[in-house]
Design an enzyme around this catalytic site. Structure first.
Site, PDB file in Angstrom:
ATOM      1  N   THR A 181       6.035  -5.520   5.124  1.00  8.36           N
ATOM      2  CA  THR A 181       5.297  -4.078   5.314  1.00  8.36           C
ATOM      3  C   THR A 181       4.826  -4.442   6.829  1.00  8.36           C
ATOM      4  OG1 THR A 181       2.985  -4.938   4.729  1.00  8.36           O
ATOM      5  CG2 THR A 181       4.435  -3.732   3.045  1.00  8.36           C
ATOM      6  N   GLU A 325       6.611  -1.209  -0.848  1.00  5.00           N
ATOM      7  CA  GLU A 325       6.137  -2.108  -1.871  1.00  5.00           C
ATOM      8  C   GLU A 325       6.978  -1.383  -3.404  1.00  5.00           C
ATOM      9  OE1 GLU A 325       4.249  -1.173   0.465  1.00  5.00           O
ATOM     10  OE2 GLU A 325       2.406  -2.483   0.743  1.00  5.00           O
ATOM     11  N   LYS A 435     -14.328  11.716   6.993  1.00  7.57           N
ATOM     12  CA  LYS A 435     -15.378  12.005   6.243  1.00  7.57           C
ATOM     13  C   LYS A 435     -16.716  12.783   6.984  1.00  7.57           C
ATOM     14  CE  LYS A 435     -14.486   7.960   3.107  1.00  7.57           C
ATOM     15  NZ  LYS A 435     -13.675   7.241   3.769  1.00  7.57           N
ATOM     16  N   TRP A 440     -14.845  15.254   2.484  1.00  5.53           N
ATOM     17  CA  TRP A 440     -13.670  14.822   3.001  1.00  5.53           C
ATOM     18  C   TRP A 440     -12.503  15.808   3.644  1.00  5.53           C
ATOM     19  CZ3 TRP A 440     -11.056  10.980  -1.175  1.00  5.53           C
ATOM     20  CH2 TRP A 440     -11.968  10.031  -1.441  1.00  5.53           C
TER      21      TRP A 440
HETATM   22  P1  AMP Z   1       6.172   2.232   4.385  1.00  6.27           P
HETATM   23  O1  AMP Z   1       5.831   0.673   3.398  1.00  6.27           O
HETATM   24  O2  AMP Z   1       6.121   1.703   5.747  1.00  6.27           O
HETATM   25  O3  AMP Z   1       7.138   2.798   3.751  1.00  6.27           O
HETATM   26  O4  AMP Z   1       4.996   2.768   4.265  1.00  6.27           O
HETATM   27  C1  AMP Z   1       4.531   3.430   3.064  1.00  6.27           C
HETATM   28  C2  AMP Z   1       3.452   4.718   3.163  1.00  6.27           C
HETATM   29  O5  AMP Z   1       3.941   5.848   3.971  1.00  6.27           O
HETATM   30  C3  AMP Z   1       2.857   5.172   1.778  1.00  6.27           C
HETATM   31  O6  AMP Z   1       2.026   4.425   1.327  1.00  6.27           O
HETATM   32  C4  AMP Z   1       2.425   6.575   2.471  1.00  6.27           C
HETATM   33  O7  AMP Z   1       1.255   6.469   3.100  1.00  6.27           O
HETATM   34  C5  AMP Z   1       3.340   6.954   3.733  1.00  6.27           C
HETATM   35  N1  AMP Z   1       4.265   7.878   2.977  1.00  6.27           N
HETATM   36  C6  AMP Z   1       5.407   7.892   2.635  1.00  6.27           C
HETATM   37  N2  AMP Z   1       5.953   8.811   2.025  1.00  6.27           N
HETATM   38  C7  AMP Z   1       5.128  10.027   2.310  1.00  6.27           C
HETATM   39  C8  AMP Z   1       5.076  11.329   2.177  1.00  6.27           C
HETATM   40  N3  AMP Z   1       6.109  12.014   1.521  1.00  6.27           N
HETATM   41  N4  AMP Z   1       4.082  11.754   2.407  1.00  6.27           N
HETATM   42  C9  AMP Z   1       2.852  11.324   3.110  1.00  6.27           C
HETATM   43  N5  AMP Z   1       2.881  10.003   3.234  1.00  6.27           N
HETATM   44  C10 AMP Z   1       3.987   9.361   2.908  1.00  6.27           C
END
Ligand code: AMP
Length: 541
Positions: A181, A325, A435, A440
């Site tokens: 990640t 994940e 915040k 929020w």
């Molecule tokens: P990654 O592991 O780099 O793919 O990042 C995952 C994170 O991307 C998630 O925990 C979200 O915070 C964000 N994310 C993925 N898809 C969306 C979505 N459709 N809307 C908002 N946030 C998203």
């Protein structure tokens, strides 16, 4: 019933035989080079023989430092099918992070695209376990090998190797691939996918109310193979025989538009930033996008304004949510049947509905489960057969282990609500939420509202310290080329879109929103810029 193992070797056999005629198209700039799934199957066998020759005999990690292309697909198949573990290195990580992940995963071999050799050369001397580097489509002599490392040419290494390989039987729960990640805190964390999780996830990608990938599709895979396994599209393509269009390093709007014109994809997958860029180009140079019927968009919240703009161009954006994940498919927004377009729209802009294999729950700060009433807001937790149970080599009690609840659920760090019929509505990342005076404010809601202004190309919102309210929103705006507006005008534009107390008073105009290695808004860098005074901020009263 029989106990058939779900394995990448079976996926490879199936795809290259039953769907042997499906195409893999790799963009090379002005045109494309092509191969078929049958040829990919043979090339995978040759690569597996070559890797055996380099001492890959069990579950050693084979890293890739590559764009989306034919050879990367071959590695996606050959490495897990031979029982080793594919580690897709994110070429956009900072050098120290690359060093960390290659050493943490203990990569034995790294495959690198010729065009990426200069980037790899900078960090290769710090890779402690790498013994072989294989240069794909490039000149191996361009890479100065550190002591103990041998550099090979991919073409020469595969030349003369047999077109068939006796793929071993691998336990379906064995590791097949891993991805780190690009988390913004601490060291990157490794997520290990198993043969079984990839197989089940691929089936989900193909389900109708998911990405609906089918043999009739030509999928333009823009989301990098080094980011969350290209959302599972390559493996799913082998499962159903969808052709793949791989952009290689040509990810800018102009070449993407050229690829769409030449290769006629029927579907595509990419983060919102890519679509924003393409839209800006299409504003200047209109182009018929047919037959691109749908585009799956996720990775960060898809602004409704973007969705509406692509609707007008005949491309349906399908909003999806997921994480490295979660393999990454978590939820996909397909509105319930029978709704009017207006009611369906309210569902389309959400993050989507959970499939049968992904369980979800919302919890508050004290760990209590919250109702699914589309109102109660809490942290999303997930569980399921393609959701990580732990990070690679992170023991209980170590940094990163807190992302998993005592009963084994993944704490996503995403905050939102769930509708009674199982649609996720994310309001923020827990660390991005603002915040203000104990209440929020969703940075994503504000961004979406600002981005619906016609002069705005992009907007990112962060919290900045405030004496009275503890935090208030700061909006960083990127204008469309040739457009003008003022903070006061934007604020009044928002007045009927957000609650009065949420109206931002802090505004700044910037040339570009800083992006992370995977194209998301890099709010950490924006916060740093706000803190060190390098932004020109207007404060409205
Ligand atoms: P990654 O592991 O780099 O793919 O990042 C995952 C994170 O991307 C998630 O925990 C979200 O915070 C964000 N994310 C993925 N898809 C969306 C979505 N459709 N809307 C908002 N946030 C998203």
């Amino acid at each position: 019933m029989q106990d058939g193992q779900l394995s990448i070797a079976n996926l490879l056999r199936h795809g290259s035989r039953i769907h042997g005629g499906a195409e893999v198209v790799t963009w090379t700039g002005a045109e494309a080079r092509r191969s078929t799934f049958a040829e990919v199957g043979q090339e995978a066998a040759r690569l597996a023989h070559a890797l055996r020759g380099l001492g890959v005999t069990s579950d050693q990690r084979v890293g890739t430092f590559m764009w989306n292309n034919n050879e990367h697909l071959v590695a996606y198949l050959a490495v897990p099918a031979m029982g080793a573990v594919l580690h897709t290195l994110n070429i956009r990580l900072f050098p120290e992070q690359l060093t960390y992940v290659a050493n943490h995963a203990e990569d034995h071999v790294v495959l690198v695209d010729g065009t990426l050799v200069p980037l790899l050369a900078k960090v290769l001397p710090t890779f402690e376990t790498v013994r072989h580097v294989v240069v794909v489509n490039g000149d191996p002599s361009s890479l100065q090998a550190p002591e103990g490392v041998t550099v090979h040419s991919y073409a020469e290494l595969l030349d003369g190797q047999p077109d068939e390989f006796e793929w071993p039987v691998v336990d379906e729960n064995a590791a097949a691939a891993m991805c780190y990640t690009s988390g913004t805190t601490g060291d990157p964390k490794g997520v290990v996918y198993t043969h079984r999780s990839i197989w089940l996830h691929s089936m989900q990608v193909c389900m109708t109310d998911s990405m609906a990938l089918s043999q009739a599709d030509r999928a333009l895979v823009i989301v990098p193979q080094f980011h969350a396994m290209s959302w599972g599209l390559p493996y799913a393509a082998l499962m159903v025989g969808a052709s793949l269009i791989m952009p290689d390093r040509f990810l800018q709007p102009e070449p993407l538009a050229a690829m769409i014109a030449a290769e006629k994809p029927t579907m595509a997958g990419a983060v919102p930033t890519i679509w924003q860029g393409l839209l800006a180009l299409l504003d200047q140079k209109p182009q018929d996008l047919a037959p691109l019927g749908r585009a799956v968009v996720g990775g960060s919240a898809c602004p409704p304004s973007l969705m509406a703009a692509f609707d007008k161009l005949g491309v349906t954006i399908i909003h999806a949510w997921g994480m490295t994940e979660t393999s990454p498919l978590g939820s996909v927004s397909r509105p319930p049947a029978g709704l009017s377009p207006e009611d369906a729209w309210e569902y389309r802009i959400l993050q989507g509905r959970f499939p049968a294999s992904v369980r979800a729950r919302l919890v508050d700060d004290d760990g209590n489960e919250l109702p699914w009433d589309n109102e109660a807001v809490g942290e999303l937790e997930c569980a399921g057969p393609w959701v990580a149970a732990a990070y690679y080599r992170v023991e209980p009690g170590q940094e990163g282990s807190e992302k998993f609840s005592p009963d084994g659920w993944l704490r996503t760090g995403d905050v939102g609500a769930i509708t009674p019929d199982g649609f996720l509505r994310l309001t923020d990342r827990s660390k991005d939420i603002i915040k203000s005076g104990g209440e929020w404010i969703s940075s994503v809601d504000l961004e979406n509202a600002v981005m619906s202004h016609p002069a705005v190309a992009e907007a990112a919102v962060i919290g900045v310290p405030d004496e009275k309210w503890s935090e208030r929103p700061l909006v960083a705006v990127v204008l469309r080329s040739g457009e003008k507006t003022t903070p006061a005008e934007l604020q009044s534009f928002l007045s009927d879109k957000v609650a009065k107390w949420q109206l931002p008073e802090n505004w700044t105009f910037i040339d570009e929103v800083p992006k992370t290695s995977v194209g998301k808004f890099d709010k950490k860098r924006l916060r740093a810029a706000a803190a060190d005074g390098s932004l020109d901020i207007a404060h409205l009263t």
